[in-house]
Design an enzyme around this catalytic site. Structure first.
Site, PDB file in Angstrom:
ATOM      1  CG  ASN A 152       4.263  21.717 -36.258  1.00  0.00           C
ATOM      2  OD1 ASN A 152       4.842  22.043 -37.286  1.00  0.00           O
ATOM      3  ND2 ASN A 152       4.903  21.297 -35.174  1.00  0.00           N
ATOM      4  CD  GLU A 153       7.754  19.091 -38.070  1.00  0.00           C
ATOM      5  OE1 GLU A 153       8.024  18.526 -36.992  1.00  0.00           O
ATOM      6  OE2 GLU A 153       8.604  19.674 -38.756  1.00  0.00           O
TER       7      GLU A 153
ATOM      8  CD1 TRP B 179       2.803  26.707 -31.340  1.00  0.00           C
ATOM      9  CD2 TRP B 179       2.889  26.688 -33.578  1.00  0.00           C
ATOM     10  NE1 TRP B 179       3.780  25.817 -31.733  1.00  0.00           N
ATOM     11  CE2 TRP B 179       3.854  25.791 -33.095  1.00  0.00           C
ATOM     12  CE3 TRP B 179       2.756  26.853 -34.974  1.00  0.00           C
ATOM     13  CZ2 TRP B 179       4.685  25.048 -33.934  1.00  0.00           C
ATOM     14  CZ3 TRP B 179       3.582  26.118 -35.822  1.00  0.00           C
ATOM     15  CH2 TRP B 179       4.525  25.231 -35.294  1.00  0.00           C
TER      16      TRP B 179
ATOM     17  CE1 TYR C 142      14.683  23.267 -38.790  1.00  0.00           C
ATOM     18  CE2 TYR C 142      12.835  21.840 -39.368  1.00  0.00           C
ATOM     19  CZ  TYR C 142      13.316  23.069 -38.939  1.00  0.00           C
ATOM     20  OH  TYR C 142      12.456  24.100 -38.686  1.00  0.00           O
TER      21      TYR C 142
ATOM     22  CD  GLU D 265       9.037  23.969 -39.083  1.00  0.00           C
ATOM     23  OE1 GLU D 265      10.073  23.467 -38.581  1.00  0.00           O
ATOM     24  OE2 GLU D 265       7.900  23.769 -38.638  1.00  0.00           O
TER      25      GLU D 265
ATOM     26  CD1 TRP E  19      13.289  26.785 -36.132  1.00  0.00           C
ATOM     27  CD2 TRP E  19      11.109  26.872 -36.597  1.00  0.00           C
ATOM     28  NE1 TRP E  19      12.615  26.515 -34.970  1.00  0.00           N
ATOM     29  CE2 TRP E  19      11.265  26.562 -35.231  1.00  0.00           C
ATOM     30  CE3 TRP E  19       9.819  26.977 -37.109  1.00  0.00           C
ATOM     31  CZ2 TRP E  19      10.190  26.356 -34.378  1.00  0.00           C
ATOM     32  CZ3 TRP E  19       8.752  26.770 -36.262  1.00  0.00           C
ATOM     33  CH2 TRP E  19       8.948  26.458 -34.907  1.00  0.00           C
TER      34      TRP E  19
END
Length: 381
Positions: free
Chosen positions: A203-204, A88, A259, A299, A340
């Site tokens: 991010n996302e 970040w 994920y 990720e 991740w």
């Protein structure tokens, strides 16, 4: 955990991507990573990598007494030949904020980010720096909208982040402030430092107002541009479109997250792995044949909080993902993957179930090193 994607290599495009030494010799990078068709390029040749996420680095490095944790992770990662780290470059409002309020920055936090970049360079690791967050963690777009609302701007929801001129002005100013920052350790402007491989805009990002996906880019969900592809999504839509978003010419490469342990919670490992295989194959094929840009799997991981979790199950999952990445990379259409996430010892407060401490997980560390060696070998194939 995180999510998102848009990236750029600085000398050629606007957003992705003389050294003063602080009593030590810093690693000298020979040049910027660029893209050419469906490949990442470094100094005229292909660039393949194996890497990791460590989102927490700036936050931890703000306290000089904790900076050894950043140094340890980079040192251990370099020993496993991991060559790219995603982290970040934002913390908006709240505790240890980089941007305290619009345009107002904490110099000590910025110096923490300076340290992260200098340590990455020292260890020969390139960075992907994310500039904001979709979620309220570390501020993100909810904080930007809140700032605008407090200033009297006509905003109604977090989705106004993408359209309100006041909010967009705040964000653009942050981007400029970070890119033009002169590192207090290396004395190099961030935008001129080849340590920084790419910039990630947010991010996302997600947008609940416009389900066409037009305002943003995301971790790989398909949208309306190719409706038949929606069947590959994990059973729901999030307001993004992998195809149309990544066709934007200023985007240098595609990225996906995955994920399956969350998206397909309750399903067995074989079902989750079958989904992962379809997800990776579809996005790799689309990146190569439709979008015609290289892909990064930015990720993925397996949580220790999953029912029936074991270290061997995680290693098996990672090995399967790495095998796919390597096989795809042999045809040149993917640069690499970023697991991740990697942490140092003594960071339990940051644990999210996906943490990997290389010094405490020798089997996983060995697996990552093997993948690194295989990807690096492709540079010379």
């Amino acid at each position: 955990m995180t999510r998102f994607s848009r990236i750029i290599s600085f000398p050629v495009l606007f957003l992705v991507v003389g050294l003063a030494c602080e009593a030590r010799v810093l690693f000298q990078f020979p040049g910027f990573v660029r893209t050419r068709n469906t490949e990442f390029i470094l100094n005229g040749g292909p660039f393949f990598f194996n890497g990791f996420n460590s989102y927490w680095m700036m936050n931890v490095a703000t306290d000089p007494s904790q900076r050894s944790k950043v140094s340890d992770v980079f040192s251990q990662a370099a020993a496993s030949r991991l060559s790219v780290c995603r982290t970040w470059a934002f913390n908006d409002g709240g505790s240890q904020a980089l941007q305290i309020s619009p345009g107002v920055y904490d110099e000590l936090v910025f110096q923490g980010l300076d340290f992260v970049i200098a340590e990455a360079r020292k260890n020969g690791i390139r960075l992907i720096l994310s500039l904001s967050n979709n979620y309220k963690d570390f501020g993100g777009r909810p904080q930007y909208v809140s700032w605008a609302k407090n200033a009297g701007a006509p905003v109604n929801s977090d989705d106004d982040f993408y359209t309100n001129e006041v909010v967009k002005g705040y964000y653009k100013n942050h981007v400029k402030r970070v890119l033009t920052r002169i590192n207090t350790i290396t004395r190099v402007a961030y935008k001129d430092d080849p340590t920084i491989m790419a910039w990630e805009l947010i991010n996302e990002p997600r947008c609940q107002v416009d389900y066409s996906g037009n305002p943003l880019i995301m971790e790989g969900f398909y949208g309306d541009s190719m409706p038949e592809k929606k069947a590959i999504n994990p059973g729901y839509q999030v307001g993004t479109d992998f195809i149309s978003n990544h066709l934007i010419k200023e985007i240098d490469f595609t990225t996906i997250h995955a994920y399956p342990d969350i998206w397909l919670s309750g399903k067995d490992d074989s079902t989750q792995m079958a989904f992962m295989q379809r997800w990776m194959t579809s996005h790799f094929t689309d990146s190569e044949t439709i979008i015609k840009k290289p892909m990064t799997f930015s990720e993925f991981g397996k949580s220790s909080k999953d029912p029936g979790y074991s270290l061997s199950a995680r290693d098996s999952f990672l090995n399967a993902v790495y095998t796919n990445i390597y096989n795809f990379a042999r045809s040149g259409g993917i640069g690499g993957g970023l697991v991740w996430q990697i942490m140092a010892e003594g960071m339990q407060s940051y644990d999210d179930g996906y943490e990997i401490v290389l010094s405490q997980n020798p089997s996983t560390s060995s697996l990552l090193a093997q993948q690194s060696n295989k990807m690096i070998a492709l540079d010379h194939a």
